[in-house]
Structure formats: structure tokens, C-alpha cells
Design an enzyme around this catalytic site. Structure first.
Site, PDB file in Angstrom:
ATOM      1  N   THR A 123       4.400  -8.114   1.200  1.00  0.00           N
ATOM      2  CA  THR A 123       4.531  -7.327  -0.103  1.00  0.00           C
ATOM      3  C   THR A 123       5.366  -7.946  -1.016  1.00  0.00           C
ATOM      4  O   THR A 123       6.571  -8.094  -0.816  1.00  0.00           O
ATOM      5  CB  THR A 123       4.660  -5.958  -0.009  1.00  0.00           C
ATOM      6  OG1 THR A 123       3.517  -5.464   0.858  1.00  0.00           O
ATOM      7  CG2 THR A 123       4.578  -5.238  -1.263  1.00  0.00           C
ATOM      8  N   GLU A 124       5.001  -8.084  -2.451  1.00  0.00           N
ATOM      9  CA  GLU A 124       6.195  -8.238  -3.234  1.00  0.00           C
ATOM     10  C   GLU A 124       5.910  -7.465  -4.575  1.00  0.00           C
ATOM     11  O   GLU A 124       4.874  -6.634  -4.716  1.00  0.00           O
ATOM     12  CB  GLU A 124       5.901  -9.792  -3.890  1.00  0.00           C
ATOM     13  CG  GLU A 124       5.954 -10.930  -2.655  1.00  0.00           C
ATOM     14  CD  GLU A 124       5.962 -12.198  -3.167  1.00  0.00           C
ATOM     15  OE1 GLU A 124       5.669 -12.380  -4.532  1.00  0.00           O
ATOM     16  OE2 GLU A 124       5.889 -13.323  -2.338  1.00  0.00           O
ATOM     17  N   GLY A 128       0.871  -6.128  -4.174  1.00  0.00           N
ATOM     18  CA  GLY A 128       0.729  -5.153  -3.180  1.00  0.00           C
ATOM     19  C   GLY A 128      -0.585  -5.140  -2.680  1.00  0.00           C
ATOM     20  O   GLY A 128      -0.647  -6.011  -1.689  1.00  0.00           O
ATOM     21  N   GLU A 360      -0.470  -0.770   5.579  1.00  0.00           N
ATOM     22  CA  GLU A 360      -1.649  -1.449   6.429  1.00  0.00           C
ATOM     23  C   GLU A 360      -3.016  -1.391   5.603  1.00  0.00           C
ATOM     24  O   GLU A 360      -3.997  -1.386   6.089  1.00  0.00           O
ATOM     25  CB  GLU A 360      -1.601  -0.654   7.705  1.00  0.00           C
ATOM     26  CG  GLU A 360      -2.188  -1.960   8.956  1.00  0.00           C
ATOM     27  CD  GLU A 360      -0.993  -2.345   9.498  1.00  0.00           C
ATOM     28  OE1 GLU A 360       0.385  -1.965   9.064  1.00  0.00           O
ATOM     29  OE2 GLU A 360      -1.256  -3.323  10.242  1.00  0.00           O
TER      30      GLU A 360
HETATM   31  C1  LIG Z   1       7.218   2.846   3.993  1.00  0.00           C
HETATM   32  C2  LIG Z   1       6.290   1.503   3.618  1.00  0.00           C
HETATM   33  C3  LIG Z   1       6.783   0.433   4.598  1.00  0.00           C
HETATM   34  C4  LIG Z   1       5.975  -0.978   4.282  1.00  0.00           C
HETATM   35  N1  LIG Z   1       5.964  -1.882   5.111  1.00  0.00           N
HETATM   36  C5  LIG Z   1       5.622  -2.979   4.869  1.00  0.00           C
HETATM   37  C6  LIG Z   1       5.896  -4.434   5.713  1.00  0.00           C
HETATM   38  O1  LIG Z   1       6.441  -4.210   6.843  1.00  0.00           O
HETATM   39  N2  LIG Z   1       5.357  -5.394   4.859  1.00  0.00           N
HETATM   40  C7  LIG Z   1       4.663  -5.428   3.966  1.00  0.00           C
HETATM   41  O2  LIG Z   1       4.366  -6.616   3.789  1.00  0.00           O
HETATM   42  N3  LIG Z   1       4.419  -4.432   3.025  1.00  0.00           N
HETATM   43  C8  LIG Z   1       4.893  -3.166   3.603  1.00  0.00           C
HETATM   44  N4  LIG Z   1       4.664  -1.964   2.839  1.00  0.00           N
HETATM   45  C9  LIG Z   1       3.869  -2.414   1.540  1.00  0.00           C
HETATM   46  C10 LIG Z   1       2.557  -1.729   1.531  1.00  0.00           C
HETATM   47  O3  LIG Z   1       1.673  -2.349   2.337  1.00  0.00           O
HETATM   48  C11 LIG Z   1       2.093  -1.526   0.236  1.00  0.00           C
HETATM   49  O4  LIG Z   1       2.727  -0.463  -0.588  1.00  0.00           O
HETATM   50  C12 LIG Z   1       0.744  -1.248   0.114  1.00  0.00           C
HETATM   51  O5  LIG Z   1      -0.026  -2.412   0.462  1.00  0.00           O
HETATM   52  C13 LIG Z   1       0.110  -0.928  -1.467  1.00  0.00           C
HETATM   53  O6  LIG Z   1       0.596  -1.630  -2.480  1.00  0.00           O
HETATM   54  P1  LIG Z   1       1.295  -1.274  -3.580  1.00  0.00           P
HETATM   55  O7  LIG Z   1       2.393  -0.182  -3.069  1.00  0.00           O
HETATM   56  O8  LIG Z   1       1.868  -2.334  -4.406  1.00  0.00           O
HETATM   57  O9  LIG Z   1       0.248  -0.326  -4.395  1.00  0.00           O
HETATM   58  P2  LIG Z   1      -0.984  -0.948  -5.427  1.00  0.00           P
HETATM   59  O10 LIG Z   1      -1.519  -2.194  -5.011  1.00  0.00           O
HETATM   60  O11 LIG Z   1      -0.108  -1.079  -6.878  1.00  0.00           O
HETATM   61  O12 LIG Z   1      -1.916   0.257  -5.687  1.00  0.00           O
HETATM   62  C14 LIG Z   1      -1.424   1.325  -6.456  1.00  0.00           C
HETATM   63  C15 LIG Z   1      -2.897   2.432  -6.205  1.00  0.00           C
HETATM   64  O13 LIG Z   1      -3.937   1.508  -6.738  1.00  0.00           O
HETATM   65  C16 LIG Z   1      -5.018   1.354  -5.867  1.00  0.00           C
HETATM   66  N5  LIG Z   1      -5.632   0.267  -6.040  1.00  0.00           N
HETATM   67  C17 LIG Z   1      -5.166  -0.969  -5.889  1.00  0.00           C
HETATM   68  N6  LIG Z   1      -6.198  -1.848  -6.256  1.00  0.00           N
HETATM   69  C18 LIG Z   1      -7.353  -1.265  -5.757  1.00  0.00           C
HETATM   70  C19 LIG Z   1      -8.776  -1.510  -6.053  1.00  0.00           C
HETATM   71  N7  LIG Z   1      -9.116  -2.781  -6.223  1.00  0.00           N
HETATM   72  N8  LIG Z   1      -9.787  -0.371  -5.735  1.00  0.00           N
HETATM   73  C20 LIG Z   1      -9.271   0.812  -5.646  1.00  0.00           C
HETATM   74  N9  LIG Z   1      -8.018   1.082  -5.667  1.00  0.00           N
HETATM   75  C21 LIG Z   1      -6.986   0.264  -5.933  1.00  0.00           C
HETATM   76  C22 LIG Z   1      -4.164   1.715  -4.221  1.00  0.00           C
HETATM   77  O14 LIG Z   1      -5.100   1.935  -3.331  1.00  0.00           O
HETATM   78  C23 LIG Z   1      -3.143   2.581  -4.601  1.00  0.00           C
HETATM   79  O15 LIG Z   1      -3.692   3.783  -4.673  1.00  0.00           O
HETATM   80  C24 LIG Z   1       5.455  -1.007   2.734  1.00  0.00           C
HETATM   81  C25 LIG Z   1       5.373   0.230   2.151  1.00  0.00           C
HETATM   82  C26 LIG Z   1       6.014   1.273   2.205  1.00  0.00           C
HETATM   83  C27 LIG Z   1       5.917   2.328   1.348  1.00  0.00           C
END
Ligand SMILES: Cc1cc2nc3c(=O)[nH]c(=O)nc-3n(C[C@H](O)[C@H](O)[C@H](O)COP(=O)(O)OP(=O)(O)OC[C@H]3O[C@@H](n4cnc5c(N)ncnc54)[C@H](O)[C@@H]3O)c2cc1C
Length: 381
Positions: A123-124, A128, A360
Site C-alpha cells: 500500500t502507498e 490502496g 487483505e
Molecule cells: C491496520 C492496517 C493494516 C494494514 N496492513 C497492511 C500491510 O501490512 N501491507 C499493506 O500493503 N497494506 C496494509 N494495509 C492497507 C490496506 O490493505 C488498505 O487500507 C486497503 O487495501 C484499502 O485501501 P485504502 O485504505 O487506500 O482505501 P481505498 O482504496 O481508498 O478505498 C476507499 C473505499 O472505496 C472502496 N473502493 C475502492 N475501489 C473500489 C471499487 N473499484 N469498487 C467499489 N468500492 C471501491 C473501498 O472498498 C473503500 O470502502 C493496512 C491497513 C490498515 C488500516
């Protein structure tokens, strides 16, 4: 009973460890946001890290069903502890599947013993859900590479010794232009952001990583150049089973706490468990925990039997994550006002459950995967 004797033995060992070591510490770890290194040393000694790593590579070589059973039990103790087990499983699966002998020899023993802490770095800030948006890049430099960029919200970032970092190696090639590097975090140019303060699973240390001209030898590339996206995603079916099992463990702990409390707490001169309104809450928690558990075991069994497991892993993750949030809320309801007060287990469980719908792959993304599978491969079970 569809579980083998080995499944039951390993589950019972994990259950005992969770009851005796993990659950008694959970409240303190949550309150202090403390990383329990001593617990992870014990888990390493018990063989609870790298559950699927084959015996010839130093692991116990258990199947995915065993992994799910262990994750549920550890999470019933405390989800952050299970999360550490899930992280090691993800990294060791990548090493077993794609690593060279030298990479396995360098990293597997430390990860499996719990002495080395690892991180899975996708993640960056701008990438996300849409991992294809990553900007971290690795550029060729003689035989090796130079890594630049940054990651956010990476589990273990504040404490990790090594990270599996997804970077762009060909800016023109989209998904096919990404590669994974095994980055020793003690190298020059690696720095860490502050630890994030989270709603739940507060003993899990999460933070940012920065890579500033980090020089990487050629042998830090994992697998084939340009296949990084595919490799990271290939580990996620199993990862989702792990998170689904973790969600079941949280909800099971909520169920146990709610059943106990309902029999102790008296109102109108009788235990509240004698009121049908409370009984139905307990019954709804129990039936949904059991349904989620069976979905998890089914998805794990599909992976173990070599079937196309993707839709089943997404169903398990999505259902179990949503279930854990809804049913820990019901457990809070059984406790009344006490359930809203810090120090009562169900208050923490409700907070710990929420992230199961987000990491995940969010549950929106799980639904997208399920629908894509249905529409491309048909609805037949
Ligand atoms: C406690 C914690 C631990 C984590 N650990 C890791 C780790 O170890 N390694 C790592 O790489 N990452 C990690 N993450 C990151 C995590 O995987 C991301 O937060 C997650 O994938 C969602 O990305 P985002 O937060 O940028 O949300 P966004 O991608 O910005 O999404 C925001 C909202 O929009 C929705 N959305 C986005 N695209 C679509 C679509 N096409 N259709 C419908 N809905 C959509 C999402 O479901 C969400 O509800 C962690 C995050 C947290 C909070």
C-alpha cells in the site's frame, strides 16, 4: 467430524496457548499498544509460524485447514497475535513458492522462529485498493537495483527487519511492470515513519516506510522480474482464509463472553439469559459464527485439494469480516452499558473486528471478485 486427528491436536495446542498466554495479556496489550515480542518467541518455539512451510524447508508442513484452525484459536485469544501468524504465513508462502534456495536459507529460519520480523509492503498513499497505482520504483544499477519511494500502513513497519516490497521496475508495463524485492530494513536509505494509533488490534504495529536510494543486490529480487503483482496476488487466497479465520476467532470470543455474562447479570430478579430478547441475540451470534467457520474451512479445503478456490476465499473473508463486526456489536448489546466501557473484553473485540472488512482487500473488493468469478465461470457450485 471432518477434521483429522492432526487437525484436532494442533487446534487444541493453539487453543491452550491462546487460553493460557494470549487471552490473559490481551487487555494490557490493547491498552499499551505494546508489541508482545515474548509471545512471538514462544509461538516460534511451538511451531506456530510458517504453518504451511514444508518440513524439508524447516516448517511443519501443515495444510491450509490447519492454518485456519490455528488462526481462529490465536485470534480468540487476541487478534493482533493471530495477525502476526498470518503475516509470517504470507511471507513464507512467497518464499516457498518463488524464493531461491539462498533466499529461503537467509530468511525462513528467522521468520519461523519469530526472531526476525517481516512486512508485506504494497500500500502507498495513492495506491490502496488499486495496487496498479504504486509509484515506488526500482531502477537497474549495474547488476543490482536502486529503490525509491514509500509505503504506508504497513503491518510491522516500526519493528520489521525485512520487507517484501512491491516496486515498479518497468513504468510502461502496467501490472506486468512490477517486481518484489526482499529488502533488509537495516540497509542505508530505509527509514520508518511513526507508529500509527489505531481503533483496534492495537498491539499490531503499523506505520510508513521510506526508501531513499536504497541499493539492492541482484539476489534481492524475488522470483521473476515483472511478475511481482501476480506473485503478491497469488498469496492472497490463502491470506484471505487467514483473515476470515481471524474474524471468526474474534466473534467466537464475543460469543463466549456474552454467554457467560448473560448467565451472571441479573435484572428483574433473574439472569438476563432468561429473557427471550437476550437469548435471540446469543443464538444469532452463535449461528453466524458457525456459518462463517464452515465457509472458512470449506475455502481452506478447496485450496488444499487444488480446486479453484478464489471465490470461496473471498466469500469466507467477506462473510466472516461482516459477521464479526455485526455479531461483536450484538455481544456489546448483551453487556449493556458495560460493553461500552474500556476493560470489558467485548468493547475491544468490537474495535478489533472492524479492520477485517478493510485489510487483505476490502469487502467491496471481495464482492467484486465473487461477482467476477460468477459472471466469468458460472454460478455452479
Ligand atoms: C491496520 C492496517 C493494516 C494494514 N496492513 C497492511 C500491510 O501490512 N501491507 C499493506 O500493503 N497494506 C496494509 N494495509 C492497507 C490496506 O490493505 C488498505 O487500507 C486497503 O487495501 C484499502 O485501501 P485504502 O485504505 O487506500 O482505501 P481505498 O482504496 O481508498 O478505498 C476507499 C473505499 O472505496 C472502496 N473502493 C475502492 N475501489 C473500489 C471499487 N473499484 N469498487 C467499489 N468500492 C471501491 C473501498 O472498498 C473503500 O470502502 C493496512 C491497513 C490498515 C488500516
Amino acid at each position: 467430524m471432518y477434521l483429522s486427528e492432526t487437525h484436532v491436536q494442533v487446534r487444541d495446542m493453539a487453543r491452550q496457548f491462546a487460553n493460557e498466554v494470549v487471552r490473559p495479556l490481551a487487555e494490557e496489550l490493547d491498552r499499551e499498544e505494546r508489541f508482545p515480542a515474548e509471545v512471538y518467541d514462544q509461538m516460534g518455539a511451538l511451531g506456530l509460524f510458517g504453518i504451511g512451510v514444508p518440513e524439508e524447508m524447516g516448517g511443519p508442513g501443515f495444510d491450509t485447514v490447519t492454518y485456519a484452525l490455528v488462526m481462529e484459536e490465536l485470534s480468540r485469544g487476541y487478534a493482533s497475535v493471530a495477525d502476526q501468524c498470518g503475516l509470517v504465513e504470507l511471507l513464507s508462502t512467497l518464499l516457498v513458492t518463488y524464493g531461491s534456495d539462498a533466499q529461503r536459507a537467509e530468511w525462513l529460519p528467522g521468520l519461523l522462529s519469530g526472531k526476525l520480523k517481516g512486512a508485506y509492503c504494497l500500500t502507498e498513499a495513492e495506491a490502496g485498493t488499486d495496487v496498479s497505482g504504486i509509484r515506488t520504483s526500482a531502477v537497474r544499477d549495474g547488476e543490482g537495483w536502486v529503490l525509491n519511494g514509500g509505503k504506508i500502513w504497513i503491518h510491522n513497519a516500526p519493528v520489521a527487519d525485512v520487507g517484501f516490497v512491491l516496486a515498479r521496475t518497468d513504468p510502461e508495463a502496467g501490472h506486468r511492470g512490477m517486481s518484489i524485492f526482499i529488502v533488509d530494513f537495516h540497509r542505508d536509505g530505509v527509514s520508518r515513519g511513526p507508529k500509527e494509533h489505531k481503533m483496534g488490534q492495537r498491539a499490531s504495529q503499523v506505520g510508513a516506510l521510506n526508501f531513499d536510494d536504497v541499493r539492492l543486490p541482484a539476489e534481492t529480487l524475488l522470483g521473476v522480474e515483472g511478475r511481482g503483482f501476480h506473485m503478491m496476488m497469488s498469496a492472497l487466497d490463502k491470506g484471505r482464509v487467514g483473515i476470515a479465520a481471524l474474524a471468526v476467532g474474534i466473534a467466537q470470543a464475543g460469543l463466549e463472553a456474552a454467554v457467560d455474562y448473560a448467565q451472571q447479570r441479573k435484572q428483574f430478579k433473574k439472569p438476563i439469559s432468561e429473557f427471550q430478547g437476550v437469548q435471540w441475540l446469543l443464538a444469532d451470534i452463535a449461528k453466524d459464527v458457525e456459518a462463517a467457520r464452515l465457509l472458512v474451512h470449506n475455502a481452506a479445503w478447496k485450496i488444499d485439494s487444488g480446486a479453484d478456490a478464489t471465490r470461496y476465499c473471498s466469500m469466507a473473508k467477506c462473510f466472516a469480516g461482516d459477521m464479526a463486526v455485526a455479531r461483536t456489536a450484538d455481544a456489546v448489546q448483551v453487556f449493556g452499558g458495560s460493553g461500552y466501557i474500556r476493560g470489558f473484553e467485548v468493547e475491544r473485540l468490537y474495535r478489533d473486528a472492524k479492520i477485517c472488512q478493510i485489510y487483505e482487500g476490502t469487502n467491496q473488493i471481495q464482492r467484486m471478485i465473487i461477482a467476477r468469478e460468477l459472471l466469468s465461470k458460472g454460478a455452479a457450485a
